[in-house]
Enzyme design. Structure first.
Site, PDB file in Angstrom:
ATOM      1  N   CYS A  62      42.936  38.371 -60.989  1.00  0.00           N
ATOM      2  CA  CYS A  62      43.142  37.448 -59.563  1.00  0.00           C
ATOM      3  C   CYS A  62      42.183  38.079 -57.845  1.00  0.00           C
ATOM      4  O   CYS A  62      42.063  37.415 -57.140  1.00  0.00           O
ATOM      5  CB  CYS A  62      44.404  37.151 -59.129  1.00  0.00           C
ATOM      6  SG  CYS A  62      46.103  36.372 -59.947  1.00  0.00           S
ATOM      7  N   ILE A  63      42.395  39.062 -57.941  1.00  0.00           N
ATOM      8  CA  ILE A  63      42.412  40.391 -56.780  1.00  0.00           C
ATOM      9  C   ILE A  63      40.620  40.609 -56.802  1.00  0.00           C
ATOM     10  O   ILE A  63      40.059  41.517 -55.823  1.00  0.00           O
ATOM     11  CB  ILE A  63      43.204  41.036 -56.839  1.00  0.00           C
ATOM     12  CG1 ILE A  63      43.417  42.142 -57.469  1.00  0.00           C
ATOM     13  CG2 ILE A  63      44.507  40.572 -56.477  1.00  0.00           C
ATOM     14  CD1 ILE A  63      43.788  43.454 -56.859  1.00  0.00           C
TER      15      ILE A  63
END
Length: 370
Positions: A361-362
């Site tokens: 996600c990052i």
């Protein structure tokens, strides 16, 4: 790498018309992007714990692939002291740090040229269940990243986060109905219209629709926390054997879909099961460090949507989250079995999970082209 002042005007054509497609994550990468975490209403101690974790993730990626990090001007000096020296810091405003969801999807053609798809973004639901307000700076992130690389930009008329899609690079797109068909994303579009737009902008032919993502995933069930491609014809599914766990029915339903589908090349899928950690819950101490704001509250006792599927493939490395001492080694061993040609690197990642996501996600990869 160029720092060209690319015209902000988007292209008027579509990637599929121009011979561009989204490559699989295992395609060669020239860079991986991350964004500095600082929201005090999402990250405890104004992001201090998360920043240290992001630095470890950046270090693990940096051994295989150059890392760029977008940082608001006010935090540049601090970021220089926290991030490894090999990380290229780029001044960039953002509302939060989810590069997968606010960054561009970079598409390539057979000549190795790269362009970027800039999707619409509404903070995972806008005013109907979204996770914070405003998100105006996040809407500019993709364009800034593309400008850094000198890539031309397509502007897609679709609210879509990068974590809601996975592709195999051979015509197949996997996603979840829980997210992509949610009324808080594109309420005026039918499933068929959404598929048509994904064909246009990803240049895919076949869709695998799982119904739901991971239990308690506040993104409305992003596919990148639930299931991913390992290589063409093979997928990895988040799994529990505990039939009393709320996750079981979700994973079992996904398994049934995967078992009874074929990809764009007509292949039946080989399904690998990756055990879930925990269950994991937010502690009182962890929730105390988060201030009240426009972000979703972080409540003690709340179940966390922990998943080992939320890893990044980057060149010769798999960077995956360490989440639970009872299952971390099992996950590492399983990943090594699935990816014998890769170096498997685990990074303690609970601090990312507390903020609502994990390593995939990052991060947002920039493919090399050819």
């Amino acid at each position: 790498m160029t720092n060209a002042n690319v015209d902000a005007t988007p292209l008027t054509t579509k990637p599929s018309q121009d011979g561009f497609y989204m490559p699989a994550e295992w395609a060669a990468q020239q860079a991986v992007w991350m964004i500095w975490p600082y929201r005090p209403d999402n990250w405890r101690s104004a992001g201090a714990y998360a920043q240290a974790t992001f630095a470890k993730v950046a270090d693990a990626i940096g051994a295989a692939t150059p890392v760029y990090m977008g940082v608001p001007k006010a935090f540049l000096a601090e970021a220089k002291t926290v991030m490894p020296s090999h990380v290229t810091l780029v001044e960039m405003d953002s509302n939060d740090c989810w590069a997968r969801d606010t960054g561009p999807t970079v598409v390539v053609n057979d000549n190795g040229e790269c362009r970027g798809v800039d999707w619409g973004f509404n903070a995972w639901g806008g005013h109907n269940g979204g996770l914070y307000f405003p998100w105006d700076k996040d809407e500019q992130v993709a364009q800034q990243m593309l400008k850094q690389h000198g890539f031309a930009r397509y502007s897609a008329p679709l609210i879509l986060e990068g974590g809601s899609i996975h592709v195999d690079g051979e015509g197949t797109c996997m996603t979840s109905a829980e997210c992509l068909l949610n009324a808080n994303r594109n309420p005026d579009l039918t499933k068929e219209q959404i598929e048509d737009l994904l064909r246009d902008y990803l240049n895919v032919k076949q869709f695998i629709w799982l119904q739901d993502g991971v239990y308690m995933d506040e993104t409305d069930g992003h596919i990148d926390n639930m299931c991913c491609f390992a290589r063409p014809g093979e997928v990895i599914l988040h799994w529990t054997d505990d039939e009393t766990d709320p996750q079981y029915s979700r994973s079992k339903a996904a398994f049934d879909v995967l078992q009874n589908t074929v990809d764009a090349q007509g292949r039946k899928l080989k399904i690998h099961l990756l055990p879930q950690p925990g269950p994991l819950y937010c502690t009182e101490e962890e929730s105390k460090g988060v201030t009240e704001g426009t972000g979703v509250p972080r409540t003690a006792g709340e179940r966390l949507a922990g998943s080992y599927v939320n890893f990044l493939i980057t060149n010769n490395r798999i960077v995956f989250p360490l989440l639970d001492p009872a299952t971390d080694d099992i996950a590492a061993q399983k990943l090594q079995e699935i990816f014998p040609e890769y170096e498997i690197v685990g990074v303690p990642a609970r601090e990312i999970l507390l903020g609502g996501g994990n390593i995939h996600c990052i991060t947002q990869q920039i493919p090399s082209g050819k």
